[in-house]
Design a protein around this motif. Structure first.
Motif, PDB file in Angstrom:
ATOM      1  N   GLY A   1     -32.238-111.258   3.278  1.00  0.00           N
ATOM      2  CA  GLY A   1     -30.855-111.073   2.843  1.00  0.00           C
ATOM      3  C   GLY A   1     -30.777-111.330   1.353  1.00  0.00           C
ATOM      4  O   GLY A   1     -31.322-112.311   0.853  1.00  0.00           O
ATOM      5  N   VAL A   2     -30.096-110.447   0.614  1.00  0.00           N
ATOM      6  CA  VAL A   2     -30.080-110.523  -0.844  1.00  0.00           C
ATOM      7  C   VAL A   2     -28.655-110.675  -1.359  1.00  0.00           C
ATOM      8  O   VAL A   2     -27.765-109.907  -0.980  1.00  0.00           O
ATOM      9  CB  VAL A   2     -30.717-109.262  -1.475  1.00  0.00           C
ATOM     10  N   GLY A   3     -28.439-111.668  -2.237  1.00  0.00           N
ATOM     11  CA  GLY A   3     -27.142-111.859  -2.867  1.00  0.00           C
ATOM     12  C   GLY A   3     -27.010-111.022  -4.123  1.00  0.00           C
ATOM     13  O   GLY A   3     -27.969-110.425  -4.601  1.00  0.00           O
ATOM     14  N   SER A   4     -25.817-110.984  -4.701  1.00  0.00           N
ATOM     15  CA  SER A   4     -25.575-110.183  -5.900  1.00  0.00           C
ATOM     16  C   SER A   4     -26.113-110.888  -7.136  1.00  0.00           C
ATOM     17  O   SER A   4     -26.424-112.081  -7.121  1.00  0.00           O
ATOM     18  CB  SER A   4     -24.075-109.922  -6.067  1.00  0.00           C
ATOM     19  N   VAL A   5     -26.214-110.156  -8.239  1.00  0.00           N
ATOM     20  CA  VAL A   5     -26.753-110.687  -9.490  1.00  0.00           C
ATOM     21  C   VAL A   5     -25.752-111.653 -10.120  1.00  0.00           C
ATOM     22  O   VAL A   5     -24.547-111.385 -10.179  1.00  0.00           O
ATOM     23  CB  VAL A   5     -27.072-109.541 -10.470  1.00  0.00           C
ATOM     24  N   ALA A   6     -26.270-112.805 -10.582  1.00  0.00           N
ATOM     25  CA  ALA A   6     -25.447-113.806 -11.273  1.00  0.00           C
ATOM     26  C   ALA A   6     -25.797-113.783 -12.753  1.00  0.00           C
ATOM     27  O   ALA A   6     -26.971-113.819 -13.119  1.00  0.00           O
ATOM     28  CB  ALA A   6     -25.713-115.192 -10.694  1.00  0.00           C
ATOM     29  N   ASP A   7     -24.772-113.707 -13.604  1.00  0.00           N
ATOM     30  CA  ASP A   7     -25.001-113.674 -15.044  1.00  0.00           C
ATOM     31  C   ASP A   7     -24.994-115.060 -15.675  1.00  0.00           C
ATOM     32  O   ASP A   7     -25.257-115.201 -16.868  1.00  0.00           O
ATOM     33  CB  ASP A   7     -23.954-112.795 -15.733  1.00  0.00           C
ATOM     34  N   CYS A   8     -24.680-116.087 -14.905  1.00  0.00           N
ATOM     35  CA  CYS A   8     -24.763-117.453 -15.409  1.00  0.00           C
ATOM     36  C   CYS A   8     -25.252-118.347 -14.271  1.00  0.00           C
ATOM     37  O   CYS A   8     -25.162-117.990 -13.095  1.00  0.00           O
ATOM     38  CB  CYS A   8     -23.420-117.939 -15.952  1.00  0.00           C
ATOM     39  N   ALA A   9     -25.757-119.523 -14.624  1.00  0.00           N
ATOM     40  CA  ALA A   9     -26.400-120.398 -13.649  1.00  0.00           C
ATOM     41  C   ALA A   9     -25.459-120.789 -12.511  1.00  0.00           C
ATOM     42  O   ALA A   9     -25.848-120.804 -11.336  1.00  0.00           O
ATOM     43  CB  ALA A   9     -26.945-121.640 -14.354  1.00  0.00           C
ATOM     44  N   ASP A  10     -24.223-121.106 -12.841  1.00  0.00           N
ATOM     45  CA  ASP A  10     -23.303-121.586 -11.804  1.00  0.00           C
ATOM     46  C   ASP A  10     -22.980-120.520 -10.765  1.00  0.00           C
ATOM     47  O   ASP A  10     -22.647-120.836  -9.616  1.00  0.00           O
ATOM     48  CB  ASP A  10     -22.007-122.092 -12.453  1.00  0.00           C
TER      49      ASP A  10
END
Length: 513
Positions: free
Chosen positions: A255-264
């Motif tokens: 299962g793959v989550g979406s891309v995060a542009d910041c650590a939080d």
């Protein structure tokens, strides 16, 4: 404890190379070993095994010049100090040497006091560099020892099971540059630690940093990148991971989550990955993406493939006028069914599929990057960009197809035979014939049985043999008249091809057959 240094001398004139080597061996107690190379190719081969501390580099070498050799050495392991040696104090050389971080510039003939002055200064610099390297290695060893604990803390923090330290702070402490990332979760038949090692290895081979931890029999991984991540790369990476694991006898569900542009934002990606994994478990799918980050639906992907084949057929048939209509139908379909971001992703997949069908034209094509395509915010501009690229590909393909292969090779051979004294390269001949480097290289070997460089060298050797047999020229004059720019290099190549030295051949030329 006294330190010693390894020195590589790159000099094509044998007498000067020998003199310089003797200066170092018999006047410097701190020189451990000296090796010599007569040209750039030989220097690069020696460098890889020898890893010198100091490189004394002549600029005017046969083939690759000294400055280009330094550029290539800079890309290899090791960090030697470079000293340029040249017969002329040319300002242009000095300028380029500064850009390459060359330590010094010596003008021939080199005196003992000159080389001692330079090496004394280099010895101090090398000692400082070694001291810094040893300290850095010590700190790296300490970091490596605690890294598994830090990775575990980071994954657990992202999963909100341990949140004492901010995620960004852990990244900074681990010295991992992060511009974007995403979380994926895996359940498989392998034991947890074995699966985690396999995943890290596969991701590393694809150029991505990956850390992970087993949480309640689920392998939770965080993929990190030092640059922006576009959905297309995530899709391609995860599909490769899934296929590789399956092919190795370790079927699993991902299962793959979406891309995060910041650590939080990685916490949100983690939640999406777990939800996607539950969906995969329910449907039996090996790979499931979070809703706004996945591949097009299977029927959409099949449609993209269908359109790519039609555009490919149009290009190969010389019917580029059909491309606008095919692209209009393609974009019209996706504009009605999906959001613009998915239109961009679909356009990217279409572009990759079409370009991939023309490997013979890859050398001359200026490919569009994923960043260029995803930066286009208007659907009409996106369609125009693809149309221009595909038309350029069609023009290139038609131009190459118009030349019969045997005619093309014949023209290349004629250029070699009539202009062997010039600085010819396969690249320059391909440009003159207006074809791709890749295409000409393949045809040349097929029709002549040799690669371009071998053929050119043989033509030059044959010309040199004629000149030497005539007896009107010295070996040096024959070398330059045949297109060689160094007598020592010519002598070496001549003996390799004929079995005798040029001087011997000149004295007793073979009988004419």
């Amino acid at each position: 404890m006294s330190r010693s240094y390894r020195v590589l001398i790159v000099e094509d004139e044998e007498i000067e190379s020998s003199a310089l080597s003797m200066m170092l061996k018999y006047n410097r107690q701190d020189i451990q070993e000296v090796r010599s190379a007569a040209n750039g190719i030989q220097a690069l081969e020696i460098y890889k095994d020898f890893l010198p501390d100091i490189v004394l580099m002549d600029i005017n070498l046969p083939g690759i010049n000294g400055l280009d050799v330094i550029r290539q050495m800079r890309l290899l392991p090791g960090s030697p100090s470079f000293v340029i040696i040249s017969a002329h104090s040319q300002f242009a050389y000095a300028q380029e040497a500064m850009r390459l971080d060359v330590t010094d510039f010596l003008v021939k003939p080199i005196r003992l006091e000159d080389i001692n002055r330079v090496l004394d200064g280099l010895a101090q610099e090398i000692e400082q560099k070694r001291s810094w390297t040893e300290r850095a290695q010590y700190h790296q060893e300490k970091m490596d020892a605690i890294r598994p604990v830090l990775e575990s803390d980071l994954v657990l923090s992202i999963a909100s099971m341990r949140s004492a330290a901010p995620i960004a702070t852990i990244f900074d402490f681990m010295q991992i540059p992060v511009a974007a990332g995403f979380v994926f979760a895996i359940q498989g038949s392998q034991a947890g630690s074995t699966l985690l090692r396999s995943v890290k290895s596969i991701m590393r081979n694809m150029g991505m940093t990956c850390i992970g931890e087993m949480i309640h029999e689920i392998c939770v991984c965080v993929a990190l990148s030092g640059e922006a991540l576009y959905p297309a790369r995530v899709q391609e990476t995860m599909r490769h991971l899934s296929n590789t694991l399956c092919a190795s006898g370790s079927p699993c569900q991902i299962g793959v989550g979406s891309v995060a542009d910041c650590a939080d934002d990685l916490r949100r990606s983690y939640e999406q990955a777990i939800a996607a994994l539950r969906g995969a478990a329910a449907t039996g799918a090996p790979l499931t993406f979070q809703a706004n980050g996945g591949l097009p639906e299977q029927n959409s992907l099949a449609y993209i493939t269908e359109i790519s084949l039609k555009i490919t057929q149009s290009i190969r048939a010389g019917k580029a006028e059909l491309i606008p209509e095919q692209l209009q139908r393609f974009f019209g379909t996706f504009q009605l069914l999906t959001a613009y971001q998915q239109v961009q992703e679909s356009a990217y997949w279409l572009y990759i599929l079409v370009i991939g069908n023309f490997p013979e034209n890859a050398g001359d094509l200026q490919p569009l990057s994923s960043g260029q395509l995803f930066a286009i915010e208007d659907i009409n501009a996106l369609q125009d960009t693809l149309e221009r690229s595909f038309r350029s590909l069609a023009a290139l393909h038609n131009r190459q197809e118009s030349l019969q292969p045997n005619q093309l090779v014949a023209k290349a051979v004629q250029i070699v035979k009539s202009r062997f004294q010039e600085d010819l390269t396969l690249d320059s001949v391909a440009e003159e014939l207006n074809v791709s480097l890749f295409y000409l290289s393949k045809l040349f070997r097929k029709h002549t049985g040799s690669n371009f460089t071998e053929y050119l060298t043989q033509v030059r050797i044959n010309q040199a043999k004629k000149l030497l047999a005539a007896g009107d020229m010295s070996v040096k004059e024959a070398a330059y008249a045949a297109g060689f720019n160094s007598q020592s290099y010519f002598s070496k190549i001549f003996k390799k091809y004929t079995g005798v030295a040029p001087s011997e051949y000149r004295e007793q030329p073979p009988a004419k057959g």
